[in-house]
Enzyme design. Sequence first.
Site, mmCIF file in Angstrom:
data_model
loop_
_atom_site.group_PDB
_atom_site.id
_atom_site.type_symbol
_atom_site.label_atom_id
_atom_site.label_comp_id
_atom_site.label_asym_id
_atom_site.label_seq_id
_atom_site.Cartn_x
_atom_site.Cartn_y
_atom_site.Cartn_z
ATOM 1 N N GLY A 92 0.931 -1.245 -0.027
ATOM 2 C CA GLY A 92 -0.076 0.065 0.063
ATOM 3 C C GLY A 92 0.854 1.270 -0.102
ATOM 4 N N ASP A 93 2.201 1.156 -0.350
ATOM 5 C CA ASP A 93 2.978 2.270 -0.326
ATOM 6 C C ASP A 93 3.492 2.831 -1.751
ATOM 7 O OD1 ASP A 93 3.674 4.310 1.627
ATOM 8 O OD2 ASP A 93 5.677 3.580 1.613
ATOM 9 N N MET A 94 3.129 2.257 -2.613
ATOM 10 C CA MET A 94 3.674 2.679 -3.859
ATOM 11 C C MET A 94 3.229 3.987 -4.589
ATOM 12 S SD MET A 94 5.849 0.350 -4.618
ATOM 13 C CE MET A 94 6.089 0.470 -6.576
#
Length: 409
Positions: free
Chosen positions: A292-294
Amino acid sequence: MPKVTVLDVRLYGEPVSTLTNLQDGRTIFAFNEAYIEDEKRPTLSLSLKDPFGALITKFRPYNMVVPPFFSNLLPEGPLRKYLADRAGVKPSREFLLLWMLGRDLPGAVTVHPSEGDDAPPDDEQAIVEARPNALRFSLAGVQLKFSAFKNDKKGGGLTIPAEGTGGSWIVKLPSQQYSGVPENEFAMMTIARMMGMDVPELQLVDLDAVSGLPQGVGELHGQALAIKRFDRTPEGAVHIEDFAQVFGVFPDHKYDKGNYRMIGRVLGIETSTADVAEFIRRLVFSTLIGNGDMHLKNWSLIYPDRRTPALSPAYDLLSTIPYIEGEDTAALNFSRTKKMAALSKDELAHLAAKAELSEKLVIDTARETVERFRAVWEAEKKNLPMAAKVADTIDTHAPTVELYREFAK
């Protein structure tokens, strides 16, 4: 105190522009005439070109910050605060931080005091003394990481240089907040490589094999992750820029001033079909593992020939969902949604249409990625050094993604 301080911006060691800091806090960026007139000039940033590909030469001043391209070269969050505290300055003073860190930045850009202007804007002894140690933190981002040399002839391990400059490896230290992050990232990057994605060389290293760690990093447990820098080669630095730089947005907006459709659109215009396919592979893979951190800064362009962009090798691929209970949103919108579970053939078709990409290429690549993931993950997950919780969480999460189910039929 000088009223004006000038920094020379160099690309591959050649002067291309200046950053001028005025006494009232404004910073002015300007290209050098020689760079403007050079028809074969290397590319500094796509954000500095107009829609027709011509170089932009007029820029507005920025108050109390440096322009977005340069702001994105600086560390963020706790790492920036650590540096600023050591230098006795406010973390918001970007021009001064750039003065401190500019000799060893990501890519092939460096920033140097103009000739005869070696002092920082405020000629304070603490700032001057902090500069050498600050260079050890000159990699952009939030996580505690350093540039390092690999000790091939000294029993292995890595050394963080005393003054920070140089180093063809990145050492990412264990998180004090979340356990097993280096092991998680090593496992996900390894799976990605096994699936055929472009992943740099990497290895896990014991903390006692890393020499030169500065004081004040805190008590650490576990292993560090060492990654070979793709912006450094034996021939010299290779220029890169992340998509926050491409879109001309400040790091604070890396989650809300862009989406994956926009990234795909740029790649479709500026790079190759192979790069577009690689982008879709990483996007689908990141969704299946629950990354969830791209955000915008976790996608980059690289300039192998100094002028033409290509998608850089992958980095920062890890599963974030084991650390954030109930997390099911991507860092950015795919096209219409951020929900990982809602990534479907229809959502990718919408992305392809809006980004003017081949729908067949996008869907076929997504199908191939899901099939490879199912095979490689099942065969290798027990062979990789990640916590059982990480594997179990991915096992639970992946089947919730609509693409996973659609291509299982």
